[in-house]
Scaffold this motif. Structure first.
Motif, PDB file in Angstrom:
ATOM      1  N   ARG A  55      30.968  13.829  41.665  1.00 50.87           N
ATOM      2  CA  ARG A  55      31.927  12.817  42.097  1.00 50.87           C
ATOM      3  C   ARG A  55      32.210  11.815  40.980  1.00 50.87           C
ATOM      4  O   ARG A  55      31.427  11.647  40.065  1.00 50.87           O
ATOM      5  N   ASN A  56      33.337  11.132  41.162  1.00 51.10           N
ATOM      6  CA  ASN A  56      33.701   9.999  40.304  1.00 51.10           C
ATOM      7  C   ASN A  56      33.703  10.323  38.809  1.00 51.10           C
ATOM      8  O   ASN A  56      33.224   9.537  37.998  1.00 51.10           O
ATOM      9  N   ASN A  58      35.007  10.259  35.359  1.00 53.28           N
ATOM     10  CA  ASN A  58      35.908   9.341  34.691  1.00 53.28           C
ATOM     11  C   ASN A  58      35.721   9.512  33.184  1.00 53.28           C
ATOM     12  O   ASN A  58      34.864   8.887  32.579  1.00 53.28           O
TER      13      ASN A  58
END
Length: 134
Positions: A55-56, A58
């Motif tokens: 997840r996430n 970046n």
């Protein structure tokens, strides 16, 4: 999560139903060991799903090195381990080494593959580079 971050890379009959495996991507770049596997029964009902799915993520989609720079960096790192073998030993091994080089020539033509690697400090770009060395 965005369904565009998953790409089917394998599907086959299994366990009386089907096994479908998805590779996780970010901005079209594969995430190392990221993805989802789904087992469905013969009625196409999901009976199991497994990951890991990260997840996430970046990370800038543009890596700091290009493919050629990654190949050069890998070769420079590999050259640090070059051993100086006496010429009389090298002469004895030369026929076998020539055969190995011919058989492994395909490795030299593999293009580096960009990926994203999850670390304890976030995500990083990686280049998977193949190189045959004696």
């Amino acid at each position: 999560s965005d369904m565009n971050d998953l790409r089917v890379f394998s599907q086959r009959a299994a366990l009386g139903g089907y096994l479908i495996r998805f590779q996780q991507t970010f901005a079209g770049i594969p995430v190392k060991d990221g993805g989802i596997g789904i087992v469905m029964n013969k009625n196409n009902q999901v009976i199991m799903a497994s990951g890991p799915f990260f997840r996430n993520i970046n990370v800038n989609p543009e890596p700091t090195l290009n493919a050629e720079q990654a190949k050069a960096a890998a070769l420079a790192d590999l050259n640090k381990f070059q051993a100086n073998i006496p010429s009389h030993i090298t002469n004895l091994l030369q026929n076998g080494l020539n055969i190995l080089h011919q058989q492994m020539a395909v490795v030299e033509n593999l293009e580096p593959q960009l990926g994203i690697y999850p670390t304890a400090d976030g995500y990083r770009h990686i280049w998977k580079v193949a190189k045959f060395s004696t």
